[in-house]
Design an enzyme around this catalytic site. Structure first.
Site, mmCIF file in Angstrom:
data_model
loop_
_atom_site.group_PDB
_atom_site.id
_atom_site.type_symbol
_atom_site.label_atom_id
_atom_site.label_comp_id
_atom_site.label_asym_id
_atom_site.label_seq_id
_atom_site.Cartn_x
_atom_site.Cartn_y
_atom_site.Cartn_z
ATOM 1 N N ASP A 103 3.436 20.847 4.618
ATOM 2 C CA ASP A 103 3.962 19.748 5.440
ATOM 3 C C ASP A 103 3.984 20.163 6.910
ATOM 4 O OD1 ASP A 103 5.732 17.500 6.326
ATOM 5 O OD2 ASP A 103 5.911 17.160 4.183
ATOM 6 N N HIS A 154 9.468 15.668 9.461
ATOM 7 C CA HIS A 154 8.913 15.277 8.159
ATOM 8 C C HIS A 154 9.037 16.385 7.107
ATOM 9 C CE1 HIS A 154 5.665 14.018 5.357
ATOM 10 N NE2 HIS A 154 5.911 12.798 5.791
ATOM 11 N N SER A 206 5.871 9.537 1.231
ATOM 12 C CA SER A 206 6.222 10.916 1.585
ATOM 13 C C SER A 206 7.602 11.290 1.064
ATOM 14 C CB SER A 206 6.261 11.077 3.108
ATOM 15 O OG SER A 206 4.986 11.278 3.620
#
Ligand SMILES: *[C@@H]1O[C@H](CO)[C@@H](O)[C@H](O)[C@H]1NC(C)=O
Ligand SMILES: *[C@@H]1O[C@H](CO)[C@@H](O)[C@H](O)[C@H]1NC(C)=O
Ligand SMILES: *[C@@H]1O[C@H](CO)[C@@H](O)[C@H](O)[C@H]1NC(C)=O
Length: 739
Positions: free
Chosen positions: A144, A206, A533
């Site tokens: 990620d 994220h 996600s």
């Protein structure tokens, strides 16, 4: 958004340059080179010097008068390959060289941008059970944007040293602990942006969010500015995290994703979570996620990948390889509202994540359409696009906008007090903005518009968000979640499963504002965002939960347990049915006791690939040993031991036979009966035999499922349940007409 804009400008500059400056007499072949991945399958032999081999291969494909490109990466720990810049001709020559499985250009990919674990039934008490069982030995690899290591979610209090199997390391300028046991970063072009931090530190948020959703610690009273307060934690809070940072300001490179897989598998992670995807679905051995997941599967590592955010258009699902888990996003029973009140006291249930408090104060309201600046049009200002509003007209006002306003300067540049967006697309999902904002459907939008048009001095206010709970909000496929069918193999159901992906609270980095807008100066430890996600690490956490009770189960066995115990979702609520949600919604508690499993290993996927026309010589490169497709029992798509059944057809007639084998993991002595849900008219489904009798654990039994049907509608869902009175092993049976 920003990336598209830059591309357009760049083409313009190229055009100007090439039309005013005469081109060189002949461009050298170096000029046409692009970064390419040369994939060579199974791990190289230990006695081969891969760097010499790769350099020699490059020498052979390059014309003698041009410079030989540098090897940018050598992959050798879990599989074999390298990265270098090649032009079209060199790519073709390379593809024909000995040992090469595929050569494909490096593409840029994007990130598929508390309460949710309670919603799936995984209470803290039940999570502690898995902790005792797994004793902190589960390692989750997170590919990620890196991680914010100082978050409470990654505190290592109470954690012992990493498990013995761990072989990973930490980047020199990152301090690992006993929770984050590994951390690396990858950037093939070395081309860092000004805002990038060259280390595994997360500047995007994220990776911190997905990592804490999969495996964050218990953190009580986590919230975003008082919204959605609860205990934040991952699926298995006792699990360790290994970070592989591939996300940077300019996006994500395939070459880096593959490098991360190469390391993660060799480092000894148990499960890999990857919430990254591209727009184009590629053949399995030209696709980074499929390549990585194939070699992971061979080492017993499950890869959980996000389905993508390109829904609700059909055929948009990414990560479709049959050896990985592809995860769709759905709603939970919680909705985050940002209510709106007008001067006439009418209130509307706007949906958004709004942490700003206007304290009920009424502000003038204007439609963006009525406030274009002289250089713009009312069409643009109606959608509140960047630079379209006239600050003189909107300053100090709330602006009503058509559609989701995603412009970078919404609000700040124009001086508006707040925005209300109207539109039906993505009305199920809250977003954060850098100013008070809410979102209403077109019906409420029309009502607000008519109020604005009728009243002389219209006014409105937007309230700070609060959460509401209602079962009827739950189990809807998110509008943004990518839909099937799987465009590589229509008859393998993708997405596999659905998990919470709407309005998810999880850890965040202080280096990114909660709205992700540059002008937003707020900092938060926990943030609420949405996407497949966010769904993917929920499925990863559920898979880790299953693995904590069954450490020796194969990736396919874990996936089977998750799919056959999933909570059924309704085709009435979700017209795309299985193409939207796969087998249904994850149910980790049930998944630890599935009764029967549909297992599959390397040989099953090889038979499947033989059936797909892969030649023995190509397979030998991928797996590293010879297997003759003509010797193995070549598997059709319908015989791969998958826990779902799909028959697609171009006509209205279906006559399809599936073969499956189930393994008993429930009660030693048990008798399962096949039960089918009511089928549509002109549908005949037979299961032979319809009773399976087991006398020991681990025993395998095969059966056939035969569908003979005359289709009336495009989409037809039935389910098969093997039921022994104690366990119910459910599989979707899905028949659809291709248009
Ligand atoms: C971390 O180390 C790398 C490699 O030595 C270096 O290029 C980078 O600038 C360092 N990053 C920071 C934030 O110090
Ligand atoms: C379906 O196909 C099988 C094998 O190809 C054939 O034996 C059978 O008669 C077919 N059934 C129908 C109803 O067409
Ligand atoms: C299962 O059944 C077999 C024979 O029917 C019997 O011998 C065996 O003891 C049973 N096992 C269990 C665990 O009940």
């Amino acid at each position: 958004m920003g990336r598209k804009f830059n591309t357009a400008i760049w083409w313009f500059i190229l055009f100007v340059v090439s039309s005013t400056i005469p081109l060189k007499a002949h461009s050298t072949s170096e000029d046409d080179r692009q970064t390419c991945i040369v994939y060579m399958g199974d791990r190289p032999n230990a006695d081969v010097s891969v760097s010499t081999l790769h350099t020699n291969m490059l020498h052979e494909v390059v014309d003698s008068d041009v410079e030989v490109p540098k090897v940018l990466y050598s992959y050798k720990r879990s599989f074999h390959g390298f990265v270098a810049k090649l032009n079209k001709k060199e790519m073709q020559k390379m593809a024909e060289m000995e040992g090469v499985v595929s050569v494909f250009p490096n593409e840029k990919k994007q990130l598929h941008t508390s309460r949710s674990w309670d919603f799936v039934g995984l209470t803290p008490q039940l999570q502690l059970l898995s902790e005792r069982s797994a004793k902190g030995d589960i390692i989750i690899g997170v590919i990620d944007s890196g991680i914010w290591p100082h978050s409470e979610s990654f505190n290592d209090k109470g954690f012992g040293p990493p498990p013995k199997k761990w072989k990973g390391t930490c980047a020199a300028n990152f301090t690992c602990n006993n929770k984050i046991i590994g951390a690396k970063y990858y950037k093939v072009d070395g081309n860092f942006g000004k805002e990038d931090i060259i280390s595994p530190i997360d500047t995007e948020g994220h990776g911190t969010h997905t990592g804490s959703t999969a495996a964050g610690n218990f953190v009580s009273s986590a919230n975003f500015d008082g919204i959605a307060t609860g205990t934040a934690r991952g699926g298995v809070p006792s699990a360790r995290i290994a970070v592989y940072k591939v996300g940077w300001v300019d996006g994500i490179d395939d070459a880096d994703i593959i490098a991360a897989f190469d390391d993660a598998i060799a480092d000894g992670v148990d499960i890999i979570t990857i919430s990254i995807g591209g727009e184009v679905v590629r053949e399995y051995f030209n696709d980074p996620n499929a390549i990585g997941a194939f070699h992971a599967m061979r080492r017993g590592v499950l890869v959980s990948a996000s389905a993508g955010n390109d829904g609700p258009t059909l055929g948009t699902v990414g990560s479709v390889a049959p050896w990985l888990l592809s995860v769709a996003a759905s709603t939970t029973d919680r909705k985050i509202l940002a209510e709106i009140q007008l001067g006439n006291k009418m209130t509307y249930e706007g949906v958004n994540i709004n942490s700003y408090d206007l304290k009920g104060h009424l502000y003038p309201i204007i439609h963006g359409r009525d406030a274009p600046n002289p250089k713009s049009t009312s069409l643009k200002s109606g959608s509140c696009l960047d630079g379209s509003l006239d600050p003189k007209l909107v300053k100090g006002k709330i602006v009503l906008c058509d559609a989701n306003a995603l412009g970078e300067d919404v609000g700040f540049a124009s001086g508006a007090v707040g925005i209300i967006m109207e539109g039906d697309s993505q009305a199920d999902t809250g977003f954060s903005y850098a100013l008070p904002a809410s979102h209403v459907d077109t019906k409420d939008g029309a009502s607000i518009e008519s109020y604005i048009n009728k009243i002389r001095n219209p006014s409105a206010t937007i309230f700070k968000s609060h959460t509401v709970f209602d079962r009827k909000y739950a189990l809807h496929a998110a509008s943004f979640s990518s839909r099937g069918p799987n465009t590589i193999n229509y008859d393998i159901l993708k997405p596999d499963i659905s998990a919470p992906g709407v309005d998810i609270l999880a850890a965040w980095t202080p280096l990114k504002s909660p709205s992700e807008y540059k002008g937003d100066k707020r900092i938060t430890k926990y943030n609420i965002i949405s996407g497949t996600s966010m769904a993917c690490p929920h499925a990863t956490g559920a898979a880790a939960y299953v693995k904590s009770f069954h450490p020796n189960w194969s990736p396919a066995a874990i996936r089977s347990a998750l799919l056959t115990t999933a909570i059924p979702m309704s085709a009435k609520l979700n017209p795309h049915a299985e193409l939207a949600y796969g087998a249904g919604h994850i149910n980790p508690i049930k998944a630890i006791k599935p009764g029967l499993i549909y297992d599959a290993g390397e040989i099953d996927y090889i038979k499947f690939l033989c059936g797909q026309g892969y030649e023995s010589s190509r397979l030998k490169k991928i797996i590293g040993y010879h297997i003759s497709c003509s010797d193995v029992n070549i598997g059709t798509i319908w015989d791969l031991n998958y826990p779902s059944f799909v028959a697609s057809t171009h006509t209205s007639i279906v006559n399809r036979t599936f073969t499956r084998t189930v393994t008993n993991v429930g009660s030693p002595n048990s008798t399962y009966k096949a039960k089918l849900s009511p089928a549509p008219e002109n549908f005949q489904i037979m299961v032979k035999p319809s009773v399976l009798k087991f006398t020991s654990l681990g025993q395998k039994k095969s059966f056939k499922l035969i569908i003979v049907a005359l289709l009336k509608n495009g989409i037809n869902s039935v389910s098969l349940v093997w039921d022994d009175g104690k366990f119910k092993v459910r599989s979707p049976v899905f028949v659809f007409k291709l248009t």
